[in-house]
Design an enzyme around this catalytic site. Sequence first.
Site, short mmCIF file in Angstrom:
data_model
loop_
_atom_site.label_atom_id
_atom_site.label_comp_id
_atom_site.label_asym_id
_atom_site.label_seq_id
_atom_site.Cartn_x
_atom_site.Cartn_y
_atom_site.Cartn_z
N LYS A 35 0.81 -1.16 -0.04
CA LYS A 35 -0.05 -0.08 -0.03
C LYS A 35 0.94 1.39 0.12
O LYS A 35 0.78 2.28 -0.85
CB LYS A 35 -0.75 -0.10 1.07
N PHE A 152 -16.93 10.21 10.80
CA PHE A 152 -18.32 9.92 10.34
C PHE A 152 -18.30 9.84 8.58
O PHE A 152 -19.43 9.88 8.09
CB PHE A 152 -19.36 10.91 10.77
N PHE A 252 -31.69 8.35 4.28
CA PHE A 252 -31.57 6.98 4.88
C PHE A 252 -33.09 6.26 4.93
O PHE A 252 -33.23 5.42 5.71
CB PHE A 252 -30.96 6.66 6.19
N CYS A 263 -18.95 -0.67 7.82
CA CYS A 263 -19.37 -0.17 8.95
C CYS A 263 -20.58 -0.86 9.77
O CYS A 263 -20.37 -1.22 10.91
CB CYS A 263 -19.42 1.24 9.11
P1 NAD Z 1 -9.12 -0.29 6.39
O1 NAD Z 1 -8.97 -1.70 6.37
O2 NAD Z 1 -9.28 0.64 4.93
O3 NAD Z 1 -7.65 0.45 6.63
C1 NAD Z 1 -7.12 0.08 7.80
C2 NAD Z 1 -5.59 0.31 7.41
O4 NAD Z 1 -4.81 -0.06 8.74
C3 NAD Z 1 -5.07 -0.81 6.67
O5 NAD Z 1 -4.42 -0.20 5.40
C4 NAD Z 1 -3.99 -1.78 7.51
O6 NAD Z 1 -2.86 -2.18 6.62
C5 NAD Z 1 -3.73 -0.67 8.40
N1 NAD Z 1 -3.04 -1.28 9.68
C6 NAD Z 1 -3.54 -2.37 10.44
N2 NAD Z 1 -2.59 -2.61 11.64
C7 NAD Z 1 -1.60 -1.53 11.31
C8 NAD Z 1 -0.53 -1.43 12.18
N3 NAD Z 1 -0.25 -1.83 13.50
N4 NAD Z 1 0.37 -0.31 11.81
C9 NAD Z 1 -0.06 0.41 10.65
N5 NAD Z 1 -1.13 0.22 9.91
C10 NAD Z 1 -2.07 -0.69 10.32
O7 NAD Z 1 -10.06 0.31 7.11
P2 NAD Z 1 -11.00 1.69 7.21
O8 NAD Z 1 -12.27 1.34 6.26
O9 NAD Z 1 -10.05 3.05 6.98
O10 NAD Z 1 -11.39 1.64 8.88
C11 NAD Z 1 -10.72 2.02 9.72
C12 NAD Z 1 -11.27 2.45 10.82
O11 NAD Z 1 -12.27 3.54 10.62
C13 NAD Z 1 -12.37 1.10 11.53
O12 NAD Z 1 -12.18 1.33 12.71
C14 NAD Z 1 -13.64 1.82 10.94
O13 NAD Z 1 -14.89 0.91 11.46
C15 NAD Z 1 -13.81 3.18 10.97
N6 NAD Z 1 -14.60 3.92 10.06
C16 NAD Z 1 -14.71 3.51 8.70
C17 NAD Z 1 -15.23 4.20 7.80
C18 NAD Z 1 -15.57 3.84 6.42
O14 NAD Z 1 -16.29 4.27 5.60
N7 NAD Z 1 -14.52 2.89 5.96
C19 NAD Z 1 -16.03 5.34 8.04
C20 NAD Z 1 -16.06 5.86 9.53
C21 NAD Z 1 -15.35 5.00 10.27
#
Ligand code: NAD
Length: 436
Positions: A35, A152, A252, A263
């Site tokens: 990545k 959010f 919604f 989520c």
């Molecule tokens: P994602 O899986 O797209 O990204 C997470 C990243 O973290 C990955 O690239 C992974 O390689 C990295 N990672 C994991 N362990 C690590 C470490 N020890 N050191 C460095 N990097 C590490 O996840 P996301 O969709 O971005 O979601 C992240 C958080 O945000 C979750 O808790 C999710 O619930 C929350 N969230 C997501 C959204 C959404 O729309 N995707 C919206 C609001 C909140």
Amino acid sequence: MKIAMVGSGYVGLVSGACFADFGHEVVCIDKDPGKIAKLKDGVMPIYEPGLAELVESNVKAGRLSFTTDLAEGMADAAAIFIAVGTPSRRGDGHADLTFVYQVAEEVGGNLKTPAVIVTKSTVPVGTGDEVERIVGEQGSGVDFAVVSNPEFLREGAAIGDFKRPDRIVIGADSDLGREVMREVYRPLFLNEAPILFTSRRSAELIKYAANAFLATKITFINEMADLCEKVGANVQDVSRGIGMDNRIGSKFLNAGPGYGGSCFPKDTLALLKTAEDYDSPTRIVEAVVKVNDHRKRAMGRKVIDALGGAENARGKRVALLGLTFKPNTDDMRDSPAIAIAQALVDAGVKVAAYDPEGMELAKPLMPDVEMMDDPYAAIEGADAIALVTEWDAFRALDLDRVKDIAASPVLVDLRNVYRADEMAAKGFTYTSIGRG
Ligand code: NAD
């Protein structure tokens, strides 16, 4: 101000790029070397409208950089965000906090200057306390605070949501935490974006309560849609009729195949587990989860009904249009399309699919589905077409061509994109959601 963003996925990368655009110096860190290599080459690891341009301009301006090295990336940062994944834990549905705690340990071990550690990941109530304990245990002796700042943003509209949020929630129990977060969000502060300061625990719960409420709204209108089909009413009129009431609101309230995505499914489950742990049942959310799970596969049965029922479905072909859980993302996590495709495959149906952005991530999740290069290739020879995700590309299909190349002109519109009268006039057998 220097900001370190640990985790460069949907949330970390968008937040990092937007913070850099606000003028901060941002280092996005990820443990996935593939990545980070892509990002250094200017290639986006995810599909999100506008992200590539935002990243490029901030990298050029020298405000945004990428590394796999946490110690190097977090050096001298005033705010260190944790934006790693918190998926459902296998077996019990609790939020899996392994990644969050790994980062807390590493951050604690490398802390050399005072910093605020901010959980942006969605984490259950009390996680901030544990992060604080873990960081403190590493014994750096450096001043730090742990703050909750849930995110959010919506995939597909993430940059707009981040830059023009309905609100920013900051859960901080210390002056250091509040001061640094005010500075982090200063540009939005100046734009008068509402910023809500709460306790850390309240902020953690706000995120789950918000997602559970939205999931409830979707599930409510989906059940109303089922009732509409039985009583001969139109769910779109019902939605409009109730949504015009300001106390309800119109968002919604689109009936469809059930909520999915990265989520709502995992966060509703995690909330149930927290409620269970505290012996404070959330029965409405329990019902929402059950109803939604049931609905996804029921949508597969709806398509099978359009093929003339299970006894006629075996050996038939279905075209699935749209695989992602919503348009404008490539995210396939918990997409209803997965359950729908599985129900069809289980019934002996041959499935061909097309999605503008989601096919690469969909392939391993639906090995029995043939991925096609465009919608018409999927439709060719199909006995029924199921419109699963309302991408713009499917809103204006060439219906004459569709009718020509499909084996039968049968459309199951799970997003109510088309109108029953226009489809009937074109000679289609048309089914939709809640328009009896
Ligand atoms: P994602 O899986 O797209 O990204 C997470 C990243 O973290 C990955 O690239 C992974 O390689 C990295 N990672 C994991 N362990 C690590 C470490 N020890 N050191 C460095 N990097 C590490 O996840 P996301 O969709 O971005 O979601 C992240 C958080 O945000 C979750 O808790 C999710 O619930 C929350 N969230 C997501 C959204 C959404 O729309 N995707 C919206 C609001 C909140």
